[in-house]
Motif scaffolding. Sequence first.
Motif, PDB file in Angstrom:
ATOM      1  N   PHE A 133      24.876  -6.712  -6.754  1.00 38.94           N
ATOM      2  CA  PHE A 133      24.332  -7.707  -5.856  1.00 38.94           C
ATOM      3  C   PHE A 133      22.389  -8.724  -5.710  1.00 38.94           C
ATOM      4  N   ARG A 134      21.815  -7.483  -5.897  1.00 42.64           N
ATOM      5  CA  ARG A 134      20.201  -7.372  -5.938  1.00 42.64           C
ATOM      6  C   ARG A 134      19.889  -8.253  -7.894  1.00 42.64           C
ATOM      7  N   GLY A 135      20.812  -7.863  -8.213  1.00 38.03           N
ATOM      8  CA  GLY A 135      21.210  -8.907  -9.628  1.00 38.03           C
ATOM      9  C   GLY A 135      21.623  -9.336  -9.691  1.00 38.03           C
ATOM     10  N   PHE A 136      22.776  -9.760  -9.098  1.00 38.69           N
ATOM     11  CA  PHE A 136      23.365 -11.104  -8.709  1.00 38.69           C
ATOM     12  C   PHE A 136      22.748 -12.083  -8.327  1.00 38.69           C
ATOM     13  N   PHE A 137      22.312 -12.326  -7.355  1.00 37.72           N
ATOM     14  CA  PHE A 137      21.949 -12.978  -6.390  1.00 37.72           C
ATOM     15  C   PHE A 137      20.140 -13.687  -7.493  1.00 37.72           C
ATOM     16  N   PHE A 138      19.511 -12.647  -7.680  1.00 38.21           N
ATOM     17  CA  PHE A 138      18.039 -12.991  -9.067  1.00 38.21           C
ATOM     18  C   PHE A 138      19.477 -14.276  -9.912  1.00 38.21           C
ATOM     19  N   ARG A 139      20.285 -13.620 -10.630  1.00 36.62           N
ATOM     20  CA  ARG A 139      20.862 -14.674 -11.666  1.00 36.62           C
ATOM     21  C   ARG A 139      20.842 -15.587 -11.561  1.00 36.62           C
ATOM     22  N   GLN A 140      21.772 -15.315 -10.137  1.00 36.42           N
ATOM     23  CA  GLN A 140      21.568 -16.951  -9.020  1.00 36.42           C
ATOM     24  C   GLN A 140      20.578 -18.222  -8.921  1.00 36.42           C
ATOM     25  N   LEU A 141      19.428 -17.044  -8.863  1.00 39.35           N
ATOM     26  CA  LEU A 141      18.037 -17.586  -8.431  1.00 39.35           C
ATOM     27  C   LEU A 141      18.682 -18.577  -7.533  1.00 39.35           C
ATOM     28  N   SER A 142      18.416 -17.185  -6.762  1.00 34.83           N
ATOM     29  CA  SER A 142      18.757 -17.082  -5.122  1.00 34.83           C
ATOM     30  C   SER A 142      17.921 -15.430  -4.648  1.00 34.83           C
ATOM     31  N   PRO A 143      16.473 -15.835  -4.520  1.00 34.54           N
ATOM     32  CA  PRO A 143      16.171 -14.668  -3.791  1.00 34.54           C
ATOM     33  C   PRO A 143      16.033 -14.623  -2.538  1.00 34.54           C
ATOM     34  N   GLY A 144      16.388 -15.750  -1.900  1.00 35.03           N
ATOM     35  CA  GLY A 144      16.388 -16.099  -0.018  1.00 35.03           C
ATOM     36  C   GLY A 144      17.685 -14.853   0.216  1.00 35.03           C
ATOM     37  N   LYS A 145      18.791 -15.548  -0.569  1.00 30.60           N
ATOM     38  CA  LYS A 145      20.123 -14.047  -0.586  1.00 30.60           C
ATOM     39  C   LYS A 145      19.521 -13.061  -0.394  1.00 30.60           C
ATOM     40  N   VAL A 146      18.757 -12.110  -1.065  1.00 31.08           N
ATOM     41  CA  VAL A 146      17.974 -11.231  -1.867  1.00 31.08           C
ATOM     42  C   VAL A 146      17.530 -10.574  -0.271  1.00 31.08           C
ATOM     43  N   LEU A 147      15.764 -10.975   0.118  1.00 30.07           N
ATOM     44  CA  LEU A 147      15.630 -11.025   0.514  1.00 30.07           C
ATOM     45  C   LEU A 147      16.824 -10.334   2.218  1.00 30.07           C
ATOM     46  N   ALA A 148      17.384 -11.332   2.540  1.00 27.41           N
ATOM     47  CA  ALA A 148      18.246 -11.229   3.864  1.00 27.41           C
ATOM     48  C   ALA A 148      19.557  -9.973   3.424  1.00 27.41           C
ATOM     49  N   MET A 149      19.703  -9.202   2.439  1.00 24.23           N
ATOM     50  CA  MET A 149      20.014  -8.907   2.161  1.00 24.23           C
ATOM     51  C   MET A 149      19.149  -6.873   2.471  1.00 24.23           C
ATOM     52  N   ASP A 150      18.020  -7.642   2.035  1.00 24.98           N
ATOM     53  CA  ASP A 150      17.094  -6.272   2.449  1.00 24.98           C
ATOM     54  C   ASP A 150      16.351  -6.051   3.240  1.00 24.98           C
ATOM     55  N   ALA A 189      27.985  -3.797   1.002  1.00 28.34           N
ATOM     56  CA  ALA A 189      29.186  -5.127   1.593  1.00 28.34           C
ATOM     57  C   ALA A 189      28.925  -6.448   2.189  1.00 28.34           C
ATOM     58  N   ALA A 190      28.347  -5.887   2.882  1.00 23.29           N
ATOM     59  CA  ALA A 190      27.722  -7.333   3.514  1.00 23.29           C
ATOM     60  C   ALA A 190      27.760  -8.625   2.422  1.00 23.29           C
ATOM     61  N   ALA A 191      26.850  -8.316   1.780  1.00 27.37           N
ATOM     62  CA  ALA A 191      26.445  -9.592   0.859  1.00 27.37           C
ATOM     63  C   ALA A 191      27.519  -9.293  -0.063  1.00 27.37           C
ATOM     64  N   LEU A 192      28.769  -8.773  -0.789  1.00 27.77           N
ATOM     65  CA  LEU A 192      29.937  -9.447  -1.124  1.00 27.77           C
ATOM     66  C   LEU A 192      30.415 -10.374  -0.460  1.00 27.77           C
ATOM     67  N   LEU A 193      30.225 -10.544   1.171  1.00 26.78           N
ATOM     68  CA  LEU A 193      30.783 -11.091   1.810  1.00 26.78           C
ATOM     69  C   LEU A 193      30.737 -12.370   1.600  1.00 26.78           C
TER      70      LEU A 193
END
Length: 411
Positions: A133-150, A189-193
């Motif tokens: 999901f880190r790769g998936f969100f970066f592909r979507q150009l959504s680094p904010g979602k990566v930050l929240a997950m991390d 799992a939280a990122a998946l949801l």
Amino acid sequence: MSPGKGMVISFFDQSVLSLANFLIGVFMIRSTAKSDYGTYALACAVVLFVTSVQNALITTQMTVLAPHGRGEERERFCSALAAGQYLIFLPPALLAFAAAAIARHAGLVDITALEMVMAVSAASVGVLLREFFRGFFFRQLSPGKVLAMDLLYLLLLSAGLAAVQATAPGRLHVAAVLVTGAASFLAGAAALLGSGMNPLLRLREILSALAQVWQQGKWALVGVAITWLQDQSYIYLLTILAGSAATAEASASRLFLAPVALLNTSFARTLLPRWAALRHSGENEQIRRMVKKSMVLMTAAIIFYVAALLLLKDHLVSGLVTGEYGDLGVLIVLWSFLFLVQAARSRYSWLLQVFQRFGTITGASAVSAIAVLLLGMVLIGRFGARGSIMALAAGEVILALLLRRECGNVV
């Protein structure tokens, strides 16, 4: 989101991860015996290999292939890869667990080795989910979602390590691997949801997606295996030739350069999807300009960090680690040079990945990996941990020169 804003968020994300990994490393050094920390470093190297294979077969291929799809087709392709990665990784994990159990029953390994194999096998499941999901969100150009997950991952990881330290400090080096896997799984799992993705697709769709990524992924996989041998062989050669204590020293000194490694990763995660999209639209000149700009920015950042680190290294070493680690100052200097070379090499590698020249990367990596292994066996025997880093640095120089030559034929 603009490239500049995305880079800032990604840089902040990697900075937080870097600081957390550094503090956890120091915590492990101070809380475990030197030999136990060496064993922990070996386990981390195996997990890193698993995620490198995932990057070769799944996340990088998703990044470069997804821009060619349309709408729902593109999202279903990514969903198929989210599920399909476990068809690739679960069988080897189960086999490793079974082999370790048989070896333990036969008296070939001790209980700690069995526990560590079990821990790595279990942790890999969670680590794969979060890294996908880190790769998936970066592909979507959504680094904010990566930050929240991390941030969620780090919160769970810190709580888990604190609980283990309070209840079973004697098994911390094994439990830390399990806690890492559990925290990764919950954050993933939280990122998946939150992503709205439904990875429960038909087997035919999953196999079709895996077949697509395999076309270039097979070359990337060979390249990753070779690169992993080059980057991580020092751990295994040191353990065999100099013992786990030398492995612990080399791994501990590398901790101080962790921010540089993660900064490099943040550039990759942010730039690769953009370069892939630019390549799809034929804007090769824009890619060339971004390569040069990123090279300058990355090199300047590393030089600044390394200069500050070298000025403060004596105070940092004496204040953060125990007296058992007496050679860290020299090792930090050697790692600093290696990471400067590696930053330049990475730009060439990413550019070739965007143009799907994975076979070229594999060939160049094979040459440099052979050099590292041969030099490592000679230099480790003579200089110990210092020799292992010297061999790695020589390999990075060779690889950078080879890839730079190939990039001239691409753009």
